[in-house]
Design a protein around this motif. Structure first.
Motif, PDB file in Angstrom:
ATOM      1  N   PRO A   1      75.543  41.549  57.118  1.00 43.17           N
ATOM      2  CA  PRO A   1      76.332  40.401  57.437  1.00 43.17           C
ATOM      3  C   PRO A   1      76.367  39.903  59.243  1.00 43.17           C
ATOM      4  CG  PRO A   1      77.414  42.039  56.156  1.00 43.17           C
ATOM      5  CD  PRO A   1      76.170  42.229  56.435  1.00 43.17           C
ATOM      6  N   ILE A   2      76.304  41.326  60.227  1.00 46.59           N
ATOM      7  CA  ILE A   2      76.019  41.566  61.197  1.00 46.59           C
ATOM      8  C   ILE A   2      75.167  40.500  62.452  1.00 46.59           C
ATOM      9  CG2 ILE A   2      76.165  42.149  63.554  1.00 46.59           C
ATOM     10  CD1 ILE A   2      77.063  45.100  62.116  1.00 46.59           C
ATOM     11  N   ILE A   3      73.860  40.247  61.515  1.00 50.85           N
ATOM     12  CA  ILE A   3      72.553  39.921  61.413  1.00 50.85           C
ATOM     13  C   ILE A   3      73.497  38.603  61.366  1.00 50.85           C
ATOM     14  CG2 ILE A   3      70.621  39.356  61.940  1.00 50.85           C
ATOM     15  CD1 ILE A   3      69.942  42.362  60.944  1.00 50.85           C
ATOM     16  N   LEU A   4      73.500  38.200  59.983  1.00 51.77           N
ATOM     17  CA  LEU A   4      74.141  37.080  59.604  1.00 51.77           C
ATOM     18  C   LEU A   4      74.888  35.960  60.741  1.00 51.77           C
ATOM     19  CD1 LEU A   4      73.939  37.631  56.258  1.00 51.77           C
ATOM     20  CD2 LEU A   4      71.804  36.808  56.999  1.00 51.77           C
ATOM     21  N   MET A   5      75.671  36.955  61.396  1.00 47.65           N
ATOM     22  CA  MET A   5      76.392  35.919  62.339  1.00 47.65           C
ATOM     23  C   MET A   5      76.112  35.382  63.185  1.00 47.65           C
ATOM     24  SD  MET A   5      79.996  36.005  60.472  1.00 47.65           S
ATOM     25  CE  MET A   5      81.010  35.560  62.470  1.00 47.65           C
ATOM     26  N   CYS A   6      75.043  36.655  63.955  1.00 50.14           N
ATOM     27  CA  CYS A   6      74.705  36.417  64.976  1.00 50.14           C
ATOM     28  C   CYS A   6      73.354  35.155  64.817  1.00 50.14           C
ATOM     29  CB  CYS A   6      73.536  37.186  65.429  1.00 50.14           C
ATOM     30  SG  CYS A   6      74.328  38.723  65.729  1.00 50.14           S
ATOM     31  N   LEU A   7      73.088  35.084  63.207  1.00 51.86           N
ATOM     32  CA  LEU A   7      72.159  33.824  63.282  1.00 51.86           C
ATOM     33  C   LEU A   7      73.025  32.138  62.380  1.00 51.86           C
ATOM     34  CD1 LEU A   7      70.077  32.422  61.769  1.00 51.86           C
ATOM     35  CD2 LEU A   7      70.240  33.270  59.461  1.00 51.86           C
TER      36      LEU A   7
END
Length: 271
Positions: free
Chosen positions: A184-190
Motif C-alpha cells: 500500500p505504501i508503494i501504491l500511495m506513491c503511485l
C-alpha cells in the motif's frame, strides 16, 4: 507475566468439546470478504480482456486509415484510446488498493485472534500444582482455563513451551504482514506520482506479494505443532481443526495472490 513452570510439562487430552459458535458468526464476515475477492477477480479479468480488445481494435483502425494518415481522421481513435486507458488505469488502481487492504486486514486478524486452530479435545498441561486446559490456539494468543487466575485469551508466553512448527508459524505471520504492508505504501506513491512507477517497481510489487502469499500460507505449520500432532493423541489422527484465524490467513493469501496477478498485468499508465 508468564508463569514459572517446572522442567517438564506433559500434555494430556481431557476430551472436552470446545464451542464453535463464534466461528460460525465469523464465517459471515469471511463470506463477505470472498464476495469482494470474486468482484475483484471479475474486474481484473474485465480490464485485461478490455485492454487486449482495445489494442486489437486500435491496430485494425490504424490499418484502415488512408495511407496519408490524416491527423483529423486519426484524432477520434486517439481520443477513444485515451479515455479507455484512463478508465482501466483507475480500475486497476482500485483493484490493487482494495485487494491489498483486505489482504493486510485479514493477515493482521489472523495474528490477533485466539482461534487460529480449534482443538477438538482440549489439551491439559499439568505442571507441578498448575493445570492449564487449552481450547483454542492462536498465533500469539491462546484460549485457556486453569486452576489459577490464568484464563481467557492470553499470550502464548504463558505456555510452558512452544515447538518449532508453532514458532515458525508465528514468524511467518509477521513476515507476511511486513511484505504485504509495503504494497500500500508503494501504491500511495503511485497514486500521488503516476510517473513513479516503472518496470522495477512493477517487479517489486510482484515480489512483495509473492513473498507475502507464501509466508501467509506457511502460518499453517501451526497445525504441525505438538498441540495438534497425532503422535500425542492415540484416539485421534489430528486434534486440531481450522479456526477463524486459519480461514483468515488462507483468505489473506488469496488476496495476495490476486495482487500478484494484478501488479504483473494491469496497466500503470493513464496517458
Amino acid at each position: 507475566g508468564p508463569f514459572s513452570y517446572g522442567p517438564v510439562a506433559t500434555p494430556v487430552v481431557s476430551y472436552e468439546e470446545s464451542s464453535s459458535a463464534s466461528g460460525v458468526n465469523a464465517m459471515v464476515y469471511f463470506f463477505l470478504c470472498w464476495i469482494v475477492l470474486l468482484i475483484l477477480i471479475v474486474a481484473l479479468v474485465y480490464v485485461l480482456v478490455e485492454c487486449r480488445c482495445r489494442r486489437n481494435q486500435k491496430q485494425q483502425q490504424l490499418q484502415s486509415l488512408p495511407e496519408t494518415h490524416d491527423v483529423e481522421v486519426a484524432e477520434p481513435v486517439v481520443a477513444v484510446e485515451s479515455r479507455s486507458r484512463k478508465m482501466n488505469y483507475h480500475i486497476g488502481l482500485a483493484i490493487l488498493f482494495v485487494g491489498s487492504l483486505f489482504g493486510l486486514g485479514l493477515s493482521i486478524f489472523s495474528i490477533v485472534t485466539c482461534e487460529f486452530a480449534a482443538i477438538n479435545d482440549s489439551v491439559r498441561l499439568d505442571v507441578n500444582q498448575l493445570s492449564i486446559s487449552i481450547y483454542n490456539l492462536g498465533l500469539w494468543k491462546v484460549d485457556v482455563t486453569s486452576n489459577s487466575a490464568l484464563s481467557g485469551c492470553v499470550s502464548t508466553e504463558n505456555l510452558p513451551f512452544l515447538d518449532a512448527p508453532y514458532a515458525f508459524a508465528q514468524a511467518s505471520a509477521i513476515i507476511a504482514v511486513m511484505f504485504g504492508g509495503i504494497g500500500p505504501i508503494i501504491l500511495m506513491c503511485l497514486l500521488t506520482k503516476p510517473g513513479f512507477v516503472g518496470i522495477k517497481v512493477r517487479y517489486l510489487l510482484v515480489c512483495l506479494y509473492v513473498l507475502a502469499s507464501l509466508f501467509q500460507l506457511t502460518t499453517l505449520t501451526l497445525f504441525g505443532s505438538m498441540f495438534c500432532n497425532s503422535s500425542l493423541f492415540e484416539e485421534s489422527e489430528n486434534n486440531c481443526r481450522s479456526g477463524i484465524g486459519s480461514v483468515a490467513s488462507v483468505s489473506a493469501a488469496l488476496f495476495w495472490m490476486l495482487e500478484v496477478v494484478a501488479a504483473a498485468c494491469l496497466p500503470f499508465s493513464n496517458t
